[in-house]
Design an enzyme around this catalytic site. Structure first.
Site, PDB file in Angstrom:
ATOM      1  N   ASN A 169       0.825  -1.218   0.000  1.00 38.11           N
ATOM      2  CA  ASN A 169       0.000   0.000   0.000  1.00 38.11           C
ATOM      3  C   ASN A 169       0.858   1.267   0.000  1.00 38.11           C
ATOM      4  O   ASN A 169       0.332   2.368   0.104  1.00 38.11           O
ATOM      5  CB  ASN A 169      -0.982   0.000   1.186  1.00 38.11           C
ATOM      6  N   SER A 215       9.370 -11.498  14.330  1.00 42.77           N
ATOM      7  CA  SER A 215      10.397 -10.594  14.845  1.00 42.77           C
ATOM      8  C   SER A 215      10.945 -11.094  16.178  1.00 42.77           C
ATOM      9  O   SER A 215      10.216 -11.690  16.983  1.00 42.77           O
ATOM     10  CB  SER A 215       9.738  -9.228  15.050  1.00 42.77           C
ATOM     11  N   TYR A 243       3.414  -3.524  18.883  1.00 43.70           N
ATOM     12  CA  TYR A 243       4.022  -4.099  17.673  1.00 43.70           C
ATOM     13  C   TYR A 243       4.379  -5.561  17.920  1.00 43.70           C
ATOM     14  O   TYR A 243       3.991  -6.456  17.157  1.00 43.70           O
ATOM     15  CB  TYR A 243       5.271  -3.294  17.274  1.00 43.70           C
ATOM     16  N   LYS A 271       2.828  -9.410  16.490  1.00 40.30           N
ATOM     17  CA  LYS A 271       3.567 -10.559  15.932  1.00 40.30           C
ATOM     18  C   LYS A 271       3.224 -11.840  16.700  1.00 40.30           C
ATOM     19  O   LYS A 271       3.050 -12.902  16.098  1.00 40.30           O
ATOM     20  CB  LYS A 271       5.084 -10.301  16.002  1.00 40.30           C
ATOM     21  N   LEU A 329      18.578   2.157  14.025  1.00 37.28           N
ATOM     22  CA  LEU A 329      19.917   2.716  14.150  1.00 37.28           C
ATOM     23  C   LEU A 329      20.520   3.119  12.797  1.00 37.28           C
ATOM     24  O   LEU A 329      21.021   4.231  12.647  1.00 37.28           O
ATOM     25  CB  LEU A 329      20.819   1.675  14.845  1.00 37.28           C
ATOM     26  N   ARG A 353      22.885  -5.811  19.810  1.00 34.64           N
ATOM     27  CA  ARG A 353      21.886  -6.435  18.935  1.00 34.64           C
ATOM     28  C   ARG A 353      22.586  -7.385  17.967  1.00 34.64           C
ATOM     29  O   ARG A 353      23.779  -7.251  17.690  1.00 34.64           O
ATOM     30  CB  ARG A 353      21.145  -5.381  18.093  1.00 34.64           C
TER      31      ARG A 353
HETATM   32  P1  NAD Z   1       9.136  -1.940   5.516  1.00 35.91           P
HETATM   33  O1  NAD Z   1       8.298  -0.939   6.205  1.00 35.91           O
HETATM   34  O2  NAD Z   1      10.289  -1.484   4.707  1.00 35.91           O
HETATM   35  O3  NAD Z   1       8.228  -2.888   4.610  1.00 35.91           O
HETATM   36  C1  NAD Z   1       6.912  -3.221   4.956  1.00 35.91           C
HETATM   37  C2  NAD Z   1       6.054  -2.864   3.753  1.00 35.91           C
HETATM   38  O4  NAD Z   1       4.694  -3.196   4.039  1.00 35.91           O
HETATM   39  C3  NAD Z   1       6.086  -1.373   3.436  1.00 35.91           C
HETATM   40  O5  NAD Z   1       6.474  -1.188   2.092  1.00 35.91           O
HETATM   41  C4  NAD Z   1       4.656  -0.884   3.676  1.00 35.91           C
HETATM   42  O6  NAD Z   1       4.287   0.110   2.765  1.00 35.91           O
HETATM   43  C5  NAD Z   1       3.874  -2.172   3.503  1.00 35.91           C
HETATM   44  N1  NAD Z   1       2.615  -2.260   4.251  1.00 35.91           N
HETATM   45  C6  NAD Z   1       2.386  -1.968   5.548  1.00 35.91           C
HETATM   46  N2  NAD Z   1       1.097  -2.235   5.865  1.00 35.91           N
HETATM   47  C7  NAD Z   1       0.519  -2.709   4.729  1.00 35.91           C
HETATM   48  C8  NAD Z   1      -0.799  -3.141   4.408  1.00 35.91           C
HETATM   49  N3  NAD Z   1      -1.779  -3.132   5.300  1.00 35.91           N
HETATM   50  N4  NAD Z   1      -1.048  -3.571   3.141  1.00 35.91           N
HETATM   51  C9  NAD Z   1      -0.079  -3.567   2.187  1.00 35.91           C
HETATM   52  N5  NAD Z   1       1.175  -3.157   2.459  1.00 35.91           N
HETATM   53  C10 NAD Z   1       1.469  -2.734   3.699  1.00 35.91           C
HETATM   54  O7  NAD Z   1       9.614  -2.977   6.643  1.00 35.91           O
HETATM   55  P2  NAD Z   1      10.642  -4.169   6.514  1.00 35.91           P
HETATM   56  O8  NAD Z   1      11.839  -3.823   7.315  1.00 35.91           O
HETATM   57  O9  NAD Z   1      10.779  -4.593   5.113  1.00 35.91           O
HETATM   58  O10 NAD Z   1       9.834  -5.255   7.343  1.00 35.91           O
HETATM   59  C11 NAD Z   1       9.070  -6.265   6.715  1.00 35.91           C
HETATM   60  C12 NAD Z   1       8.440  -7.117   7.803  1.00 35.91           C
HETATM   61  O11 NAD Z   1       9.466  -7.661   8.629  1.00 35.91           O
HETATM   62  C13 NAD Z   1       7.509  -6.337   8.712  1.00 35.91           C
HETATM   63  O12 NAD Z   1       6.388  -7.130   8.975  1.00 35.91           O
HETATM   64  C14 NAD Z   1       8.327  -6.138   9.971  1.00 35.91           C
HETATM   65  O13 NAD Z   1       7.516  -6.091  11.118  1.00 35.91           O
HETATM   66  C15 NAD Z   1       9.201  -7.383   9.985  1.00 35.91           C
HETATM   67  N6  NAD Z   1      10.458  -7.181  10.714  1.00 35.91           N
HETATM   68  C16 NAD Z   1      11.334  -6.215  10.306  1.00 35.91           C
HETATM   69  C17 NAD Z   1      12.513  -6.021  11.021  1.00 35.91           C
HETATM   70  C18 NAD Z   1      13.488  -4.944  10.633  1.00 35.91           C
HETATM   71  O14 NAD Z   1      14.345  -4.587  11.464  1.00 35.91           O
HETATM   72  N7  NAD Z   1      13.448  -4.413   9.423  1.00 35.91           N
HETATM   73  C19 NAD Z   1      12.820  -6.829  12.132  1.00 35.91           C
HETATM   74  C20 NAD Z   1      11.897  -7.801  12.504  1.00 35.91           C
HETATM   75  C21 NAD Z   1      10.722  -7.988  11.765  1.00 35.91           C
HETATM   76  N1  UFG Z   2      19.793   3.099  18.753  1.00 35.22           N
HETATM   77  C1  UFG Z   2      20.453   4.263  19.133  1.00 35.22           C
HETATM   78  N2  UFG Z   2      20.165   5.397  18.470  1.00 35.22           N
HETATM   79  C2  UFG Z   2      19.252   5.465  17.436  1.00 35.22           C
HETATM   80  C3  UFG Z   2      18.581   4.277  17.074  1.00 35.22           C
HETATM   81  C4  UFG Z   2      18.873   3.113  17.751  1.00 35.22           C
HETATM   82  O1  UFG Z   2      21.286   4.252  20.033  1.00 35.22           O
HETATM   83  O2  UFG Z   2      19.044   6.548  16.883  1.00 35.22           O
HETATM   84  C5  UFG Z   2      20.144   1.837  19.438  1.00 35.22           C
HETATM   85  C6  UFG Z   2      18.986   1.191  20.165  1.00 35.22           C
HETATM   86  O3  UFG Z   2      18.868   1.715  21.471  1.00 35.22           O
HETATM   87  C7  UFG Z   2      19.403  -0.276  20.140  1.00 35.22           C
HETATM   88  C8  UFG Z   2      20.145  -0.423  18.804  1.00 35.22           C
HETATM   89  O4  UFG Z   2      20.533   0.905  18.450  1.00 35.22           O
HETATM   90  O5  UFG Z   2      20.304  -0.560  21.172  1.00 35.22           O
HETATM   91  C9  UFG Z   2      19.293  -1.004  17.695  1.00 35.22           C
HETATM   92  O6  UFG Z   2      18.077  -0.267  17.597  1.00 35.22           O
HETATM   93  P1  UFG Z   2      17.092  -0.417  16.342  1.00 35.22           P
HETATM   94  O7  UFG Z   2      15.985   0.571  16.539  1.00 35.22           O
HETATM   95  O8  UFG Z   2      17.850  -0.364  15.072  1.00 35.22           O
HETATM   96  O9  UFG Z   2      16.564  -1.920  16.475  1.00 35.22           O
HETATM   97  P2  UFG Z   2      15.730  -2.638  17.627  1.00 35.22           P
HETATM   98  O10 UFG Z   2      16.553  -3.786  18.098  1.00 35.22           O
HETATM   99  O11 UFG Z   2      15.236  -1.700  18.638  1.00 35.22           O
HETATM  100  O12 UFG Z   2      14.460  -3.170  16.837  1.00 35.22           O
HETATM  101  C10 UFG Z   2      14.570  -3.783  15.541  1.00 35.22           C
HETATM  102  C11 UFG Z   2      13.287  -3.519  14.763  1.00 35.22           C
HETATM  103  C12 UFG Z   2      12.122  -4.226  15.379  1.00 35.22           C
HETATM  104  C13 UFG Z   2      12.449  -5.671  15.521  1.00 35.22           C
HETATM  105  C14 UFG Z   2      13.721  -5.863  16.310  1.00 35.22           C
HETATM  106  C15 UFG Z   2      14.065  -7.314  16.303  1.00 35.22           C
HETATM  107  O13 UFG Z   2      13.013  -2.121  14.758  1.00 35.22           O
HETATM  108  O14 UFG Z   2      11.026  -4.106  14.506  1.00 35.22           O
HETATM  109  O15 UFG Z   2      14.783  -5.149  15.694  1.00 35.22           O
HETATM  110  O16 UFG Z   2      15.229  -7.549  16.997  1.00 35.22           O
HETATM  111  F1  UFG Z   2      11.442  -6.298  16.150  1.00 35.22           F
END
Ligand code: NAD
Ligand code: UFG
Length: 337
Positions: free
Chosen positions: A32, A124, A148, A152, A199, A230
């Protein structure tokens, strides 16, 4: 036969698409565009010489889903669509539930209607909450600390229940740790449209001069240098994990039709270690200052990846230096493209 990727123009979905297109799968992307742009399709074409079929639409919209399943012979779904900002989820818990949980239910119902039962779900590491031990394996208790993470956990519960009720389902919930980095072409990478949360997008903003300094959230964690640890995994290693998962779904034992699998690199780095690596490999200086802890952050989180190694016959190959180099190369190229 086609693979549907929901959230297909997002960070993880688009990187999965590139590998599937390269491996001659027909790929259908549904997104979307709430956190990505259609420009991703142009980049996929540049990289692979093939166009993905792109539909702008919502996973909550069963009519759109139904149309896609009628038009294509979908063999499996990689379900990445979802809202993913932890802080925002605390402010908008209902929106997160509607989008992530109810959206998944719509997808499942349309899949079932069209007799498509193979699903890879983007779960996640946040489902584990504050880790009770390290490395975190899949048996670790679940303790979601925000809406969030709760979304999941709820989705995993639905998927597990469904697989018990109907043995046709073959479902993997991949619990990602911290994917970073970009595709080797540097045409795809982590490119959120709104306010970044993670980050690396923040490091990029400082490296680009768009922000003066990186805020490091806390230096009093129970870790050797006081900053949060992490498990960072290169996006292309994560994608390889999806390709291995697709193969695994094909040969999953009849008695087994649902599994949770961690995808991480299997080791942790602190924020200061990541920053040091980023500065060294890219020959850059990233000014930073320590600020308050971010609410909900845990000290330390890294994965036990034995299950993925054994079941998926998969191993992450790229180093933290590879991750830091590719993230910055993508950012630099983005300005030129
Ligand atoms: P992202 O935001 O880049 O990609 C998610 C995509 O889903 C986006 O392009 C967004 O536009 C689309 N979207 C959201 N809601 C929607 C809906 N209702 N219908 C259609 N499209 C929709 O995020 P990502 O990093 O690619 O993450 C993908 C998945 O992996 C997510 O479910 C996220 O929770 C999970 N995840 C991501 C991380 C991370 O650090 N990137 C870690 C753990 C889990
Ligand atoms: N951090 C900073 N400064 C910033 C951003 C992050 O110090 O500006 C630190 C955070 O405190 C943490 C580390 O960098 O210690 C990583 O933070 P992220 O926000 O990059 O990642 P998180 O581990 O908090 O979360 C990510 C995704 C979640 C997912 C999770 C799974 O955002 O969606 O990893 O491990 F669920």
């Amino acid at each position: 036969m086609s693979i549907l990727i929901t959230g297909g123009t997002g960070y993880i979905g688009s990187h999965c698409a590139v590998e599937l297109l390269k491996n001659n799968f027909e790929v259908v992307l549904l997104d979307n565009l709430s956190n990505s742009t259609e420009a991703v399709c142009k980049h996929l074409y540049k990289i692979c010489g093939k166009k993905p079929n792109f539909y702008r639409g919502n996973i909550n919209n069963e009519e759109v889903l139904d149309y896609i399943f009628k038009c294509f012979d979908i063999k499996a779904v990689i379900h990445c669509a979802g809202l993913k900002a932890v802080g925002e989820s605390v402010l908008k818990p209902i929106e997160y539930h509607e989008n992530n949980v109810e959206g998944t239910k719509s997808l499942l119902s349309v899949m079932q209607k069209h007799d498509v039962y193979k699903l890879i779900f983007s779960s996640s590491a946040s489902v584990y909450g504050n880790p009770e031990y390290h490395p975190i394996d899949e048996m670790h208790p679940l303790n979601p600390l925000n809406p969030y993470a709760s979304s999941k956990v709820k989705i995993e519960e639905i998927l597990k229940k469904l697989s018990i009720e109907n043995s046709k389902w073959k479902i993997l919930s991949l619990r990602y740790f911290n994917p970073i980095g970009a595709h080797d072409s540097y045409l795809l990478g982590d490119d959120p449209t709104g306010q970044p949360n993670n980050l690396f997008p923040f490091i990029m903003k400082v490296a680009m001069g768009e922000r003066e300094e990186l805020e490091i959230f806390g230096n009093d964690y129970n870790t050797p240098d006081g900053t949060g640890i992490r498990d960072y995994i290169h996006i292309m290693d994560l994608v390889d994990g999806h390709i291995s998962s697709m193969l695994y779904l094909e040969k999953m034992e009849a008695s087994l039709n649902y599994e949770n699998i961690n995808l991480g690199a299997g080791r942790g780095y602190s924020v200061l270690e990541v920053l040091d690596s980023f500065e060294t490999v890219n020959n850059l200086k990233i000014p930073y200052r320590f600020t308050e802890r971010r609410e909900g952050d845990v000290d330390n989180s890294y994965a036990n990846i034995s299950k993925a190694k054994v079941k998926l016959d998969w191993m992450p190959k790229r180093t933290i230096e590879d991750m830091c180099t590719s993230a910055w190369s993508f950012q630099k190229k983005k300005i030129l493209v």
